[in-house]
Structures are given as C-alpha cells and as structure tokens.
Write an enzyme that holds these catalytic residues in place. Structure first.
Site, PDB file in Angstrom:
ATOM      1  N   ARG A 138       0.832  -1.207   0.000  1.00  3.37           N
ATOM      2  CA  ARG A 138       0.000   0.000   0.000  1.00  3.37           C
ATOM      3  C   ARG A 138       0.868   1.259   0.000  1.00  3.37           C
ATOM      4  NH1 ARG A 138      -3.258   0.283   4.842  1.00  3.37           N
ATOM      5  NH2 ARG A 138      -4.406   1.933   3.788  1.00  3.37           N
ATOM      6  N   TYR A 139       2.149   1.087   0.252  1.00  2.00           N
ATOM      7  CA  TYR A 139       3.064   2.234   0.302  1.00  2.00           C
ATOM      8  C   TYR A 139       4.209   2.002  -0.682  1.00  2.00           C
ATOM      9  CZ  TYR A 139       0.647   2.802   4.755  1.00  2.00           C
ATOM     10  OH  TYR A 139      -0.311   2.933   5.713  1.00  2.00           O
ATOM     11  N   ARG A 146       7.635   0.416   1.163  1.00  2.00           N
ATOM     12  CA  ARG A 146       7.619  -0.778   2.006  1.00  2.00           C
ATOM     13  C   ARG A 146       6.494  -1.720   1.608  1.00  2.00           C
ATOM     14  NH1 ARG A 146       5.967   3.767   4.468  1.00  2.00           N
ATOM     15  NH2 ARG A 146       4.162   3.763   5.856  1.00  2.00           N
ATOM     16  N   CYS A 168      -2.001 -18.024  13.887  1.00  2.00           N
ATOM     17  CA  CYS A 168      -1.622 -17.243  15.071  1.00  2.00           C
ATOM     18  C   CYS A 168      -1.724 -18.132  16.296  1.00  2.00           C
ATOM     19  CB  CYS A 168      -2.552 -16.049  15.265  1.00  2.00           C
ATOM     20  SG  CYS A 168      -2.395 -14.835  13.948  1.00  2.00           S
ATOM     21  N   CYS A 206      -7.023 -13.080  17.874  1.00  2.00           N
ATOM     22  CA  CYS A 206      -7.559 -11.890  18.549  1.00  2.00           C
ATOM     23  C   CYS A 206      -8.901 -11.548  17.900  1.00  2.00           C
ATOM     24  CB  CYS A 206      -6.601 -10.720  18.411  1.00  2.00           C
ATOM     25  SG  CYS A 206      -4.896 -11.161  18.781  1.00  2.00           S
ATOM     26  N   CYS A 259      -9.022  -8.663  15.383  1.00  2.00           N
ATOM     27  CA  CYS A 259      -8.020  -8.682  14.308  1.00  2.00           C
ATOM     28  C   CYS A 259      -8.569  -8.047  13.025  1.00  2.00           C
ATOM     29  CB  CYS A 259      -7.610 -10.122  14.039  1.00  2.00           C
ATOM     30  SG  CYS A 259      -6.405 -10.265  12.710  1.00  2.00           S
ATOM     31  N   ARG A 308      -7.445  -8.754  10.102  1.00  2.00           N
ATOM     32  CA  ARG A 308      -7.316  -9.695   8.968  1.00  2.00           C
ATOM     33  C   ARG A 308      -8.119 -10.966   9.242  1.00  2.00           C
ATOM     34  NH1 ARG A 308      -1.610  -8.221   8.604  1.00  2.00           N
ATOM     35  NH2 ARG A 308      -1.681  -6.285   7.429  1.00  2.00           N
ATOM     36  N   ASP A 342      -9.858  -0.730  13.100  1.00  2.00           N
ATOM     37  CA  ASP A 342     -10.299  -0.634  11.698  1.00  2.00           C
ATOM     38  C   ASP A 342     -11.755  -1.078  11.538  1.00  2.00           C
ATOM     39  OD1 ASP A 342      -7.824   0.194  10.823  1.00  2.00           O
ATOM     40  OD2 ASP A 342      -7.112  -1.822  10.367  1.00  2.00           O
ATOM     41  N   ASP A 376      -6.360   4.047  10.127  1.00  2.00           N
ATOM     42  CA  ASP A 376      -6.173   3.649   8.733  1.00  2.00           C
ATOM     43  C   ASP A 376      -7.542   3.814   8.099  1.00  2.00           C
ATOM     44  OD1 ASP A 376      -3.910   2.791   7.354  1.00  2.00           O
ATOM     45  OD2 ASP A 376      -3.708   1.025   8.646  1.00  2.00           O
ATOM     46  N   LYS A 431      -1.944   6.070   6.996  1.00  2.00           N
ATOM     47  CA  LYS A 431      -2.478   6.334   8.329  1.00  2.00           C
ATOM     48  C   LYS A 431      -2.728   7.825   8.497  1.00  2.00           C
ATOM     49  CE  LYS A 431      -0.006   2.414  10.127  1.00  2.00           C
ATOM     50  NZ  LYS A 431       0.433   2.030   8.762  1.00  2.00           N
TER      51      LYS A 431
HETATM   52  S1  SF4 Z   1      -4.032  -9.262  15.672  1.00  2.00           S
HETATM   53 FE1  SF4 Z   1      -4.577 -10.796  14.093  1.00  2.00          FE
HETATM   54  S2  SF4 Z   1      -2.653 -11.252  13.060  1.00  2.00           S
HETATM   55 FE2  SF4 Z   1      -2.127 -10.261  14.994  1.00  2.00          FE
HETATM   56  S3  SF4 Z   1      -1.817 -11.936  16.464  1.00  2.00           S
HETATM   57 FE3  SF4 Z   1      -3.928 -11.285  16.655  1.00  2.00          FE
HETATM   58  S4  SF4 Z   1      -5.081 -12.632  15.285  1.00  2.00           S
HETATM   59 FE4  SF4 Z   1      -2.932 -12.775  14.701  1.00  2.00          FE
END
Ligand code: SF4
Length: 348
Positions: free
Chosen positions: A114-115, A118, A127, A131, A134, A136, A295, A332, A339
């Site tokens: 996106r940049y 980088r 993972c 989380c 998250c 994603r 997000d 974002d 950002k």
């Molecule tokens: S925020 Fe998402 S990518 Fe990061 S550790 Fe937690 S579940 Fe995994």
C-alpha cells in the site's frame, strides 16, 4: 471453573519444562468448539450463538494466555480479546472484511503493497491466539497455512525488481508461528536483496506466547539486523514477568521493540488503564509507537470506540504523562493512502 488456581493444578499435571516450551503451548492451544464450551461452563457449551460464531471465525488461545484471566468473567479485558462473542456475526450491513483493500494491493500472493517504500509479507495465516479484534479476520476462512518456498520465491523476485521497496514487514498471521529454520530461510532470502534495508517482524508472541521468544530465535534475528520488532500489548495485565523477559531477550539481541496497541472498547478505552499500559511498556523499554483506531472490519464493530473519545483520552495523556511513552493515535481510513494522525484540536 478454570481459574488461575485450576490452571496451576493443570500445570502440575504436565511434565517439568513443558509449560515453558513454546511448542507444547502451541500444540495445546484450546481451539475446538467443545473446548470452548468446557471453558465457559455447561450451559454455554450448548449455546447456539457461539457455535455459529465458530462456524464463521475460528478461535484459539494458548494455555499461557488463558492462565491470565477467568474465562467466565465476561467483562475481563483479556477474555474480550480472545474468547469468541456472538456480536462478531451481527455486523452492520455494508461492512467489509477488507475495508483497506489489502487484497487489491497484492501483486503477488502473500505480498501487500500500500506504500511505495515498504511492503507487507503475510507469511502465514496462523496465530497462537486469534484476537477477536483482528483486522485480517478474512484470512481465517482458510485452513491454517504458511507460504510455500515457491510462493516466497515469487515474492522475493517481485521485491528484487522493485527498487523503491526498502522495508519489508513480516506479518500474518504471526510469522513467529514458523519454525526458526523456516523463518531464517525466508529472512536470508529477502535480506539478500541489495535495496532492502530494514526488516520488521510483526508478532504478538511476546504477549500471548512469550516462551516463543527464545534465545535461539533472538540470535537468528540478530544475524539479519537491522530488524525492528513490532508487537501489540493492549492491556497492562499482559505485561507479565514472562512477557518482560521475552522483551528483554529481544532487546539484549539488539532488536528494538515498538508497541502498536489497538484502542478497544472494554479493554483499554479508559484513561487509567491506558496510562498504566503505557507506563508498564516504558518500564520494560518497549516504545509505545501507535495507538490504532480499530479498523472498520466486519466482525469487530463491538470493539470500536468513537474517535472523539480516543482524542479526549490522548489529550488527557498529553497533560499528565511523559512524552516518551505516548503513542501516536492514528486511523487507517478506507479510501486513503495511509495512516491519518488523530489529534485533539487544541494541539493544532
Ligand atoms: S491481531 Fe490478528 S494477526 Fe495479529 S496476532 Fe492477533 S489474530 Fe494474529
């Protein structure tokens, strides 16, 4: 009830050393629907809503992270981050799984750009703890995977012919779910590209599985410096002795650590908790870098705090806290190229 007391009993049932072995912790993640039911109590085990959530979004938690909270305390800030919630599937119409359009900025599978200077390499979708906030979550619809050697080679070739890329951010999923040997092969391949100056590792392992940050891993990372480590502590209770030791090992290996918290309703959206978190990070020499506005990703609505609330908290922090431990509050924004800093008007 699985309290800390029960967890210590559980610890006595395992062979000496296993608790501190990251592979044991990883293999013994709680991740099945029945396991979740057991943790939450018999009535909840049968409850339909959570099973429906697991049909959409998977879950896993390490024994270590689980030992930090009581799974039956629904308001616990650590529990909120890792135990599924039926609000994850009652999202608002029109919400998107990928509002930042990462997938459309992916010229090669596993690479997001996106940049200009980088790029992000999502080496795996796996993972240690999933989380609930998250950004994603869309990657969780696939079985757990890691990129193959052929896919890594395609990414390396793309970067090699793009001289404007000077930083590579390894993310995921969590890159530290890979073995040291696999991780080293990837680091070595990408570090060999002459115009790549900086490698960044994005990982929540110091928080959810600090045993993963072994001396051996640290010496591997050290060989590929300059390497920067980005992690995500969201609550002061996550700064345990084990977490502090993991950070110390990284710092001793010459790997600077930056923290990117996410502002989360019920977790760290009050001033005192945030201040304690920032002071705790300062004490273990982890620099608070960003405080992210959560997000607008589908399945995370219940975590989102209003921007004005975040700005009010930042204003109070600036008036009462050392600048050394104040992160930049940023969002974002969908449709923008990067950002956006969120600053109280009184600072402009
Ligand atoms: S925020 Fe998402 S990518 Fe990061 S550790 Fe937690 S579940 Fe995994």
């Amino acid at each position: 009830m699985l309290t800390k007391k029960t967890t210590s009993r559980q610890r006595t049932r395992i062979a000496p050393g296993q608790w501190d072995d990251w592979r044991w912790q990883f293999r013994n993640r709680h991740r099945t629907p029945d396991g979740l039911g057991e943790l939450l109590g018999a009535e909840t085990a049968q409850a339909n809503p959570l099973r429906r959530v697991l049909g959409v979004y998977r879950w896993a938690v390490t024994p270590y992270y689980l030992s930090l909270f009581d799974p039956r305390d629904e308001a616990d800030p650590l529990r909120l981050q890792c135990i599924p919630d039926e609000r994850e599937i009652t999202f608002s119409a029109g919400s998107s799984e990928d509002p930042l359009e990462e997938d459309t900025h992916s010229p090669v599978p596993g690479l997001i750009r996106r940049y200009r200077d980088r790029c992000l390499v999502t080496v795996t979708n796996r993972c240690a703890v999933y989380c609930r906030h998250c950004n994603r979550k869309r990657l969780w619809h696939r079985e757990e995977y890691a990129l193959s050697d052929i896919e890594i080679e395609a990414i390396a070739r793309h970067i090699a012919k793009t001289p404007s890329i000077r930083e590579i951010i390894f993310s995921g999923g969590d890159p530290l779910t890979l073995s040291d040997a696999r991780l080293e092969r990837i680091l070595a391949r990408l570090r060999a590209i002459p115009h790549v100056e900086i490698l960044r590792i994005g990982s929540r392992m110091p928080v959810v599985l600090p045993m993963r940050v072994t001396e051996r891993l640290c010496s591997t990372l050290r060989r590929y410096r300059p390497v920067w480590f980005l992690t995500q502590f969201n609550h002061p209770r996550e700064i345990t002795r084990e977490a502090a030791q993991a950070c110390e090992r990284l710092l001793t290996a010459g790997i600077p650590i930056l923290n990117q918290s996410v502002l989360l309703r019920g977790v760290n959206d009050d001033f005192r908790t945030m201040q304690d978190l920032l002071h705790g990070l300062e004490r273990i020499c982890v620099k608070p870098y960003y405080l992210f506005q959560c997000d607008p990703v589908r399945g995370t609505d219940h975590f989102r705090v209003e921007i004005w609330e975040g700005m009010r908290m930042m204003e109070k922090l600036w008036k009462t806290t050392s600048g050394l431990c104040i992160p930049r509050y940023v969002a974002d924004m969908p449709g923008t190229k990067g950002k956006v800093p969120l600053q109280p008007v009184s600072f402009l």
